[in-house]
Enzyme design. Structure first.
Site, PDB file in Angstrom:
ATOM      1  N   TRP A   1       0.850  -1.193   0.000  1.00 32.27           N
ATOM      2  CA  TRP A   1       0.000   0.000   0.000  1.00 32.27           C
ATOM      3  C   TRP A   1       0.889   1.248   0.000  1.00 32.27           C
ATOM      4  O   TRP A   1       1.883   1.306   0.727  1.00 32.27           O
ATOM      5  CB  TRP A   1      -0.913  -0.031   1.239  1.00 32.27           C
ATOM      6  CG  TRP A   1      -1.811   1.161   1.403  1.00 32.27           C
ATOM      7  CD1 TRP A   1      -2.541   1.767   0.429  1.00 32.27           C
ATOM      8  CD2 TRP A   1      -2.068   1.880   2.609  1.00 32.27           C
ATOM      9  NE1 TRP A   1      -3.246   2.821   0.964  1.00 32.27           N
ATOM     10  CE2 TRP A   1      -2.976   2.919   2.308  1.00 32.27           C
ATOM     11  CE3 TRP A   1      -1.633   1.750   3.935  1.00 32.27           C
ATOM     12  CZ2 TRP A   1      -3.442   3.813   3.262  1.00 32.27           C
ATOM     13  CZ3 TRP A   1      -2.103   2.639   4.884  1.00 32.27           C
ATOM     14  CH2 TRP A   1      -2.998   3.661   4.542  1.00 32.27           C
TER      15      TRP A   1
ATOM     16  N   ASP B   1      -1.572  -6.264   9.101  1.00 29.66           N
ATOM     17  CA  ASP B   1      -2.466  -5.172   8.712  1.00 29.66           C
ATOM     18  C   ASP B   1      -3.746  -5.815   8.190  1.00 29.66           C
ATOM     19  O   ASP B   1      -3.737  -6.477   7.148  1.00 29.66           O
ATOM     20  CB  ASP B   1      -1.787  -4.322   7.620  1.00 29.66           C
ATOM     21  CG  ASP B   1      -2.648  -3.121   7.233  1.00 29.66           C
ATOM     22  OD1 ASP B   1      -3.790  -3.013   7.719  1.00 29.66           O
ATOM     23  OD2 ASP B   1      -2.172  -2.288   6.438  1.00 29.66           O
TER      24      ASP B   1
ATOM     25  N   LYS C   1     -13.509  -0.015   5.819  1.00 30.36           N
ATOM     26  CA  LYS C   1     -14.145  -0.679   4.675  1.00 30.36           C
ATOM     27  C   LYS C   1     -15.273  -1.599   5.128  1.00 30.36           C
ATOM     28  O   LYS C   1     -16.348  -1.601   4.530  1.00 30.36           O
ATOM     29  CB  LYS C   1     -13.133  -1.502   3.880  1.00 30.36           C
ATOM     30  CG  LYS C   1     -11.716  -0.974   3.887  1.00 30.36           C
ATOM     31  CD  LYS C   1     -11.482   0.114   2.883  1.00 30.36           C
ATOM     32  CE  LYS C   1     -10.209   0.845   3.260  1.00 30.36           C
ATOM     33  NZ  LYS C   1      -9.572   1.569   2.225  1.00 30.36           N
TER      34      LYS C   1
HETATM   35  C1  LMR Z   1      -6.604   2.612  -0.789  1.00 29.56           C
HETATM   36  O1  LMR Z   1      -5.623   1.882  -0.780  1.00 29.56           O
HETATM   37  O2  LMR Z   1      -7.058   3.099  -1.829  1.00 29.56           O
HETATM   38  C2  LMR Z   1      -7.334   2.903   0.514  1.00 29.56           C
HETATM   39  O3  LMR Z   1      -6.712   2.221   1.553  1.00 29.56           O
HETATM   40  C3  LMR Z   1      -7.522   4.349   0.766  1.00 29.56           C
HETATM   41  C4  LMR Z   1      -6.257   5.075   1.128  1.00 29.56           C
HETATM   42  O4  LMR Z   1      -6.285   5.791   2.128  1.00 29.56           O
HETATM   43  O5  LMR Z   1      -5.239   4.951   0.446  1.00 29.56           O
END
Ligand code: LMR
Length: 397
Positions: free
Chosen positions: A130, A212, A247
């Site tokens: 992420w 996570d 979510k």
């Molecule tokens: C994403 O990966 O799009 C979500 O977790 C929102 C974010 O805050 O990045």
């Protein structure tokens, strides 16, 4: 003094929200930020949440401070949902818990706890991961190290390479960040056998898992999605969990999450509890309550809990159905490998094997929005737009 600042662009996800919102094409398809959207393209407040809000508004008698660890009822109920009510993690007195400002707050608090306990620890994160993991955890000052996870071209998990890196390069006391389910950005999750191997390597090498869990319930189901977490909690003497209600409860803007530290002994857990509380106090003093009060209300009211679980399952099934439909459309048009991977992946995301140039083309020529990395959020598609989406993807390949 402010003239000394420089302009830094936000990460790709935040930038894309703006770009997609500015596009007035009624046929645009926004597969960017990770939010759930229904068949109308809307992200409504869940019915169970609306009902809990009504009940809570009538019952709430005060807005006075709760405390630096947040809402204790939320902490207990949400932790039970993640670890299992009768699990050793919940019953041994070894678990320290605190409510956090979203899953991101939990990640940051977990990172700060690691820094306090072992400032030499490195945090190993998957490649890719992420976009906000590195900034959130790196801001603690801890070193972030990458481990191989996913090959975008073959669309496979590089499990052997992952294990080799952790075995050869991670040292005792290091921390390994793992996506509990619905890996962001790839959608490619470890299977049970692979979790089993990870649960052997980590304790053997004295590495601490940091799980996570931001999408519990949206992969294979609530229980199934907690499999990796629960296995690691059984096999490893210490563990950190960052969990989110953004979510699965649709509480994106309420910033509701949970950080847990599973310690070797109840005495160590007390130390973790104390330090997490102090860190919270230094960062934001106390976490916001509203979202946590709603989650506690839902989890503690049998009819609301059932309604929430049904709504969650509906969301999960809709996304899984969209995956299958898109995979079928791609398959018919000749992109079999992409289709196979897409169909097998879990949750909102998949990382398509397309280049940043092809992503830009999708944006400029077709009003289809995805991250430059090739990540799509399948919930941004609709049954009626899938054919167009599939055509557009194949047109730029
Ligand atoms: C994403 O990966 O799009 C979500 O977790 C929102 C974010 O805050 O990045």
């Amino acid at each position: 003094m402010f003239e000394t600042l420089s302009l830094t662009a936000p990460d790709a996800i935040i930038s894309l929200i703006k770009l997609a919102a500015a596009d007035t094409n009624p046929d645009k398809i926004d597969l960017g930020v990770g939010i759930y959207q229904n068949e109308m393209g809307a992200t409504p407040v869940m019915t169970s949440v609306k009902k809990a809000e009504k009940l809570w508004a009538a019952e709430e008698t005060s807005k006075k401070y709760i405390g630096i660890h947040g809402n204790p009822q939320f902490n207990q109920l949400f932790a039970e949902l993640m670890f299992g009510k009768n699990s050793a993690a919940m019953t041994s007195g070894r678990l320290a818990m605190a409510q956090s400002a979203g899953g991101s707050g939990a990640l940051r608090l977990g990172g700060e706890l690691i820094k306090l306990a072992n400032s030499k620890a490195r945090i190993w994160v998957s490649t890719p991961t992420w976009a906000n993991h590195q900034p959130l955890l790196g801001s603690t000052g801890l070193e972030i190290k990458p481990y191989p996870y996913y090959n975008k071209e073959t669309q496979d998990i590089e499990f052997d390479a992952m294990c080799t890196t952790l075995r050869a390069d991670a040292v005792a006391g290091d921390v390994v960040l793992l996506h509990g389910c619905c890996h962001n950005p790839t959608g490619a999750d470890l299977n049970k056998e692979q979790w089993g191997v990870v649960a052997e390597i980590l304790p053997e090498k004295n590495l601490v898992p940091f799980v996570d869990l931001a999408y519990a319930g949206l992969g294979d189901g609530l229980e199934e999605d907690a499999y990796g977490l629960r296995l690691l909690a059984d096999k490893c003497p210490e563990l950190i969990l960052a969990a989110s209600c953004s979510k699965n409860f649709g509480l994106y803007r309420e910033r509701t999450g949970l950080v847990c530290a599973l310690a070797k002994t109840p005495k160590d857990a007390e130390l973790c509890h104390g330090q997490i509380g102090l860190t919270m106090r230094k960062m934001i003093s106390m976490p916001p309550d509203h979202g946590a009060a709603l989650v506690a209300k839902i989890l503690n009211t049998p009819e609301l809990r059932l309604e929430w679980m049904t709504e969650l399952e509906d969301m999960r099934q809709r996304m899984s159905g969209l995956r299958t439909t898109l995979a079928d459309a791609l398959s018919v048009q000749g992109a079999q490998q992409m289709a196979r991977a897409l169909a097998a992946q879990k949750g909102m995301f998949s990382l398509l094997p397309i280049s940043p140039e092809q992503v830009l083309k999708l944006r400029s020529e077709h009003s289809v929005y995805l991250l430059n990395s090739g990540r799509i959020n399948i919930a941004g598609a609709r049954d009626e737009t899938i054919d167009r989406l599939s055509n557009c993807i194949l047109a730029v390949l």
